[in-house]
Write a protein that holds these residues in place. Structure first.
Motif, PDB file in Angstrom:
ATOM      1  N   MET A   1     -66.785 -15.779 -26.363  1.00  0.00           N
ATOM      2  CA  MET A   1     -66.722 -14.477 -25.702  1.00  0.00           C
ATOM      3  C   MET A   1     -66.754 -13.388 -26.764  1.00  0.00           C
ATOM      4  N   ARG A   2     -67.912 -12.802 -26.972  1.00  0.00           N
ATOM      5  CA  ARG A   2     -68.007 -11.756 -27.969  1.00  0.00           C
ATOM      6  C   ARG A   2     -68.799 -10.596 -27.372  1.00  0.00           C
ATOM      7  N   ILE A   3     -68.173  -9.412 -27.420  1.00  0.00           N
ATOM      8  CA  ILE A   3     -68.781  -8.204 -26.869  1.00  0.00           C
ATOM      9  C   ILE A   3     -69.487  -7.491 -28.016  1.00  0.00           C
ATOM     10  N   LYS A   4     -70.797  -7.294 -27.885  1.00  0.00           N
ATOM     11  CA  LYS A   4     -71.509  -6.592 -28.969  1.00  0.00           C
ATOM     12  C   LYS A   4     -71.244  -5.088 -28.921  1.00  0.00           C
ATOM     13  N   ARG A   5     -71.308  -4.544 -27.730  1.00  0.00           N
ATOM     14  CA  ARG A   5     -71.106  -3.091 -27.607  1.00  0.00           C
ATOM     15  C   ARG A   5     -70.127  -2.804 -26.459  1.00  0.00           C
ATOM     16  N   LEU A   6     -68.950  -2.303 -26.844  1.00  0.00           N
ATOM     17  CA  LEU A   6     -67.934  -1.896 -25.865  1.00  0.00           C
ATOM     18  C   LEU A   6     -67.955  -0.372 -25.771  1.00  0.00           C
ATOM     19  N   VAL A   7     -68.031   0.145 -24.555  1.00  0.00           N
ATOM     20  CA  VAL A   7     -67.982   1.595 -24.365  1.00  0.00           C
ATOM     21  C   VAL A   7     -66.697   1.967 -23.637  1.00  0.00           C
ATOM     22  N   LEU A   8     -65.925   2.837 -24.267  1.00  0.00           N
ATOM     23  CA  LEU A   8     -64.713   3.365 -23.631  1.00  0.00           C
ATOM     24  C   LEU A   8     -65.042   4.701 -22.996  1.00  0.00           C
ATOM     25  N   LEU A   9     -64.927   4.790 -21.685  1.00  0.00           N
ATOM     26  CA  LEU A   9     -65.060   6.100 -21.037  1.00  0.00           C
ATOM     27  C   LEU A   9     -63.642   6.653 -20.933  1.00  0.00           C
ATOM     28  N   GLY A  10     -63.271   7.464 -21.911  1.00  0.00           N
ATOM     29  CA  GLY A  10     -61.884   7.912 -22.077  1.00  0.00           C
ATOM     30  C   GLY A  10     -61.315   7.216 -23.297  1.00  0.00           C
ATOM     31  N   THR A  11     -61.054   7.968 -24.346  1.00  0.00           N
ATOM     32  CA  THR A  11     -60.656   7.367 -25.619  1.00  0.00           C
ATOM     33  C   THR A  11     -59.247   7.819 -25.957  1.00  0.00           C
ATOM     34  N   GLY A  12     -58.301   7.281 -25.213  1.00  0.00           N
ATOM     35  CA  GLY A  12     -56.905   7.651 -25.433  1.00  0.00           C
ATOM     36  C   GLY A  12     -56.065   6.435 -25.780  1.00  0.00           C
ATOM     37  N   LEU A  13     -54.795   6.497 -25.403  1.00  0.00           N
ATOM     38  CA  LEU A  13     -53.857   5.414 -25.713  1.00  0.00           C
ATOM     39  C   LEU A  13     -54.312   4.080 -25.126  1.00  0.00           C
ATOM     40  N   ILE A  14     -54.712   4.090 -23.845  1.00  0.00           N
ATOM     41  CA  ILE A  14     -55.001   2.850 -23.128  1.00  0.00           C
ATOM     42  C   ILE A  14     -56.306   2.215 -23.616  1.00  0.00           C
ATOM     43  N   GLY A  15     -57.395   3.005 -23.609  1.00  0.00           N
ATOM     44  CA  GLY A  15     -58.679   2.484 -24.081  1.00  0.00           C
ATOM     45  C   GLY A  15     -58.650   2.176 -25.565  1.00  0.00           C
ATOM     46  N   GLY A  16     -58.053   3.074 -26.348  1.00  0.00           N
ATOM     47  CA  GLY A  16     -58.009   2.894 -27.797  1.00  0.00           C
ATOM     48  C   GLY A  16     -57.235   1.640 -28.193  1.00  0.00           C
ATOM     49  N   SER A  17     -56.138   1.383 -27.518  1.00  0.00           N
ATOM     50  CA  SER A  17     -55.335   0.190 -27.843  1.00  0.00           C
ATOM     51  C   SER A  17     -56.063  -1.091 -27.437  1.00  0.00           C
ATOM     52  N   PHE A  18     -56.841  -1.012 -26.350  1.00  0.00           N
ATOM     53  CA  PHE A  18     -57.679  -2.140 -25.925  1.00  0.00           C
ATOM     54  C   PHE A  18     -58.703  -2.448 -27.020  1.00  0.00           C
ATOM     55  N   ALA A  19     -59.374  -1.391 -27.535  1.00  0.00           N
ATOM     56  CA  ALA A  19     -60.380  -1.578 -28.589  1.00  0.00           C
ATOM     57  C   ALA A  19     -59.753  -2.161 -29.851  1.00  0.00           C
ATOM     58  N   LEU A  20     -58.622  -1.623 -30.266  1.00  0.00           N
ATOM     59  CA  LEU A  20     -57.971  -2.116 -31.484  1.00  0.00           C
ATOM     60  C   LEU A  20     -57.611  -3.593 -31.360  1.00  0.00           C
ATOM     61  N   ALA A  21     -57.037  -3.963 -30.217  1.00  0.00           N
ATOM     62  CA  ALA A  21     -56.619  -5.362 -30.030  1.00  0.00           C
ATOM     63  C   ALA A  21     -57.833  -6.291 -30.041  1.00  0.00           C
ATOM     64  N   LEU A  22     -58.929  -5.858 -29.412  1.00  0.00           N
ATOM     65  CA  LEU A  22     -60.128  -6.708 -29.366  1.00  0.00           C
ATOM     66  C   LEU A  22     -60.793  -6.808 -30.739  1.00  0.00           C
ATOM     67  N   LYS A  23     -60.737  -5.728 -31.509  1.00  0.00           N
ATOM     68  CA  LYS A  23     -61.272  -5.790 -32.878  1.00  0.00           C
ATOM     69  C   LYS A  23     -60.491  -6.788 -33.704  1.00  0.00           C
ATOM     70  N   ARG A  24     -59.172  -6.712 -33.624  1.00  0.00           N
ATOM     71  CA  ARG A  24     -58.343  -7.629 -34.402  1.00  0.00           C
ATOM     72  C   ARG A  24     -58.590  -9.078 -33.983  1.00  0.00           C
ATOM     73  N   ALA A  25     -58.827  -9.286 -32.676  1.00  0.00           N
ATOM     74  CA  ALA A  25     -59.075 -10.648 -32.172  1.00  0.00           C
ATOM     75  C   ALA A  25     -60.528 -11.088 -32.402  1.00  0.00           C
ATOM     76  N   LYS A  26     -61.308 -10.234 -33.038  1.00  0.00           N
ATOM     77  CA  LYS A  26     -62.721 -10.508 -33.315  1.00  0.00           C
ATOM     78  C   LYS A  26     -63.513 -10.799 -32.035  1.00  0.00           C
ATOM     79  N   CYS A  27     -63.173 -10.069 -30.974  1.00  0.00           N
ATOM     80  CA  CYS A  27     -63.886 -10.217 -29.706  1.00  0.00           C
ATOM     81  C   CYS A  27     -64.911  -9.106 -29.500  1.00  0.00           C
ATOM     82  N   VAL A  28     -64.959  -8.131 -30.386  1.00  0.00           N
ATOM     83  CA  VAL A  28     -65.880  -7.026 -30.186  1.00  0.00           C
ATOM     84  C   VAL A  28     -66.483  -6.598 -31.533  1.00  0.00           C
TER      85      VAL A  28
END
Lengths: 289, 289
Positions: A1-28
């Motif tokens: 499961m690897r996401i090449k391009r993730l788009v956050l519509l709204g870049t705040g606490l909720i979306g930003g923390s989702f992106a950070l966690a997925l980056k660390r897990a090497k899922c995006v």
């Protein structure tokens, strides 16, 4: 499961923390943050929460594998309408809205051809902080995420969201949007509204300042949620109107029964009501964090 | 100001901590603890909270300079009746009851010849702990004590209590029993009752266990006081009936207005109600502990 391009519509606490966690897990691989506040987007880039900033949702979703709507629910309809013509066929769309029947209806309205790829969701996490600067690794560790799949949601779309949220450290649950909205009306929305009405009844007293001067720890905890953000709670209340009205009326009936008990000096009935509540709350306290 | 013989009618957290603080401040020579539980009294002796234990209130007050009633309010009438014939003329009598109009009426009923020496009081301190073993130096440091003198209370009797509570580290306020009961109905009694009714409305839901499973921090704080001791809260509710009924009805009216706002989709009215509550709670939070 690897996401090449993730788009956050709204870049705040909720979306930003989702992106950070997925980056660390090497899922995006690559994260595009869309938003209306340039300073916030610049901060998100600087902190490596996102790899690219955009103020154009339609352009951003071109080539996307996953879109997460992480704005207030009130902005989601317009965003879905904007991205509809540009959304790649395979792209999965989800959201982090705290009410689910209304967001489900928005998917039906704006993405009727794309429903197999739509998976409404609600991460039960938050903070009094907001904005991309508040985004943090680990926000979802040990927290719960509720997915409320549409009848049309494909198993693999739901499975993708489940896997990604688990990679963020969250525990994933599924229920219907109706059930979700009932549960969160009962344990979150209605307590907020009751805390507001309690404060307003207190403020109506002729000696409200004296009362507030003697208010102590019981008051402090009971009313903590009354300090919450007005526009956000107005929107939640109107979005989850029918579940909330059901619960508020049940509370009004309980209150009327209590008043009747006290007026008739019914000590036995009063004891039974208090024992029932107190027993349940003590049991909950022992089971919970 | 030196008390030769202090008699505690009720030797628990509240009375025991009063005795300890006064001993440390060298305001008291000898403390007699009266109670019904021999193990608790033995522990109070062992911990030097008291110097003598007794199960006989009438015998204990002979030779007393100060009597503090520190039992639940429901036991105070019987105790006043027992001690009335034995109370020395000069002996000052006070109490630590959390409702004041009802306790004032007990003084009028049982000690009509002694009212100049009677000073109803309410230390705003407590803990989830109870019993003499929980008594502690410093429980009253920085806490508030409300005295509600009777029309008949002599200035020097009120002054004695004021001095002693100040020696315990407390800040002393005076108000009428009527005002006291209104204030504490508003900021303490009614929040407890609303937390009970909220819990009971939640328990009536068909999916209550699922709801409780998803209840989080907002719920936890809002309902913390719903875990309180049922008999104590039944007694407080019946003792402060008229102030509590006034406030519960004001809450019922606020709740009805909120329901009306939501049913009519009155976003403006809803916003105004939430902003009013939220503004006041944020102001209180900045001023308070």
């Amino acid at each position: 499961m690897r996401i090449k391009r993730l788009v956050l519509l709204g870049t705040g606490l909720i979306g930003g923390s989702f992106a950070l966690a997925l980056k660390r897990a090497k899922c995006v691989d690559y994260v595009v943050g869309v938003g209306r506040n340039p300073a916030n987007l610049a901060r998100a880039l600087e902190l490596n929460v996102i790899d690219e900033a955009s103020d154009n949702a339609a352009a951003a979703v071109v080539g996307a594998d996953l879109v997460l709507l992480s704005t207030p629910v009130g902005q989601m309809g317009a965003l879905l309408q904007q991205i509809a013509p540009y959304l790649p066929l395979h792209c999965v769309v989800s959201d982090a809205g705290s009410t689910k029947q209304d967001v489900s209806a928005l998917y039906q309205q704006y993405l009727p051809q794309h429903l197999s790829r739509c998976v409404p969701g609600h991460p039960i996490a938050g903070s009094e902080l907001s904005g991309a600067a508040a985004a943090q690794y680990g926000l979802y560790e040990g927290r719960r995420v509720v997915l409320t799949p549409l009848p049309e949601s494909a198993t693999e779309s739901v499975g993708l969201l489940r896997t990604l949220w688990q990679a963020c450290g969250a525990e994933v649950f599924e229920m219907s949007a109706l059930e979700h909205d009932g549960v969160f009306s009962a344990v979150s929305h209605v307590p907020h509204l009751l805390a507001f009405t309690y404060m307003n009844a207190l403020l109506d007293r002729h000696n409200a300042p004296l009362c507030l001067d003697f208010a102590a720890t019981g008051f402090r905890d009971f009313t903590r949620i009354a300090a919450s953000h007005p526009e956000m709670w107005r929107d939640i209340t109107l979005a989850n109107k029918s579940a909330i009205l059901h619960d508020l009326k049940a509370n009004a009936a309980q209150l009327a029964a209590l008043i009747e008990c006290i007026e008739s000096q019914n000590a036995q009935g009063l004891t039974e009501q208090i024992v029932r509540a107190s027993t349940a709350r003590n049991q909950w306290g022992r089971k919970s964090r």
